[in-house]
Design a protein around this motif. Sequence first.
Motif, mmCIF file in Angstrom:
data_model
loop_
_atom_site.group_PDB
_atom_site.id
_atom_site.type_symbol
_atom_site.label_atom_id
_atom_site.label_comp_id
_atom_site.label_asym_id
_atom_site.label_seq_id
_atom_site.Cartn_x
_atom_site.Cartn_y
_atom_site.Cartn_z
ATOM 1 N N ASP A 28 60.490 89.386 91.213
ATOM 2 C CA ASP A 28 60.118 87.983 91.399
ATOM 3 C C ASP A 28 60.769 87.039 90.389
ATOM 4 O O ASP A 28 60.432 85.850 90.327
ATOM 5 C CB ASP A 28 58.596 87.827 91.347
ATOM 6 N N THR A 33 57.225 93.560 91.372
ATOM 7 C CA THR A 33 55.979 93.435 92.131
ATOM 8 C C THR A 33 55.666 94.768 92.814
ATOM 9 O O THR A 33 56.413 95.733 92.668
ATOM 10 C CB THR A 33 56.087 92.325 93.193
ATOM 11 N N ASP A 34 54.580 94.818 93.548
ATOM 12 C CA ASP A 34 54.204 96.030 94.281
ATOM 13 C C ASP A 34 54.732 96.024 95.711
ATOM 14 O O ASP A 34 54.298 96.824 96.544
ATOM 15 C CB ASP A 34 52.671 96.176 94.315
ATOM 16 N N GLN A 35 55.644 95.127 96.028
ATOM 17 C CA GLN A 35 56.208 95.046 97.372
ATOM 18 C C GLN A 35 57.468 95.904 97.466
ATOM 19 O O GLN A 35 58.380 95.778 96.642
ATOM 20 C CB GLN A 35 56.543 93.600 97.731
#
Length: 219
Positions: A28, A33-35
């Motif tokens: 980001d 991130t966890d995406q």
Amino acid sequence: MSTAGTSPTPPPGWYPDPAGTGRVRWWDGSGWTDQFSTLQQGMYAGPNTAGPYAANLYAPAAERPHISRDAPVYNPLIWAITLLPLLSSTLLLLWNPELRFITVGRQQTPTLDPLSIFTPAYFMLVVSGFLVYAVSVLLAYFDSERLKRAGVVRPFHWAWSFLSSGVYVIGRSVIVSQVARGRGLVPIWVLIGVFVLNIVVTNIKMSELMSSMIATIPA
């Protein structure tokens, strides 16, 4: 993505996961991130894909959010699709032809009279099969739209009902069970019951017709 010294921080985008999972991960601009996405490692997005739109665009297609426990997953449409085949079974029971034989040819060969089979009830049975098929496709469309309004993301496509209503019922139930834990599979069990009942009715009717035909064969 950590940087050393005064190196510029990479712009937000998809980059190979540093954990070595073989997938790409969303950076980001300040941290991981966890995406995750299933894009190949060699293909990562630069600053042109930054932002929430890019995250939604490359999110794994198989993921569907769970719906509310109060969201309806059963409705009269899916029950009608599942139970409609019983109409043909009912009409089959009402088809009671009086089989008779006629003699044809110089040798007077006994032959089953076609007019004793192709009665109005027979044609009604045939037409009902087409009607059940057409109505099932129409109901599948409205049922799919209703599931969307209930919060189901990408429900089983109604066009699968063109193959058969059973295909739609099974696919629809599997997807609903994924987004509504503990619910959604009942139509499959009802479909199995309808299928078994249709087989039993068909076998009984065919046995009756065979017995009637044998009994009317001229000696």
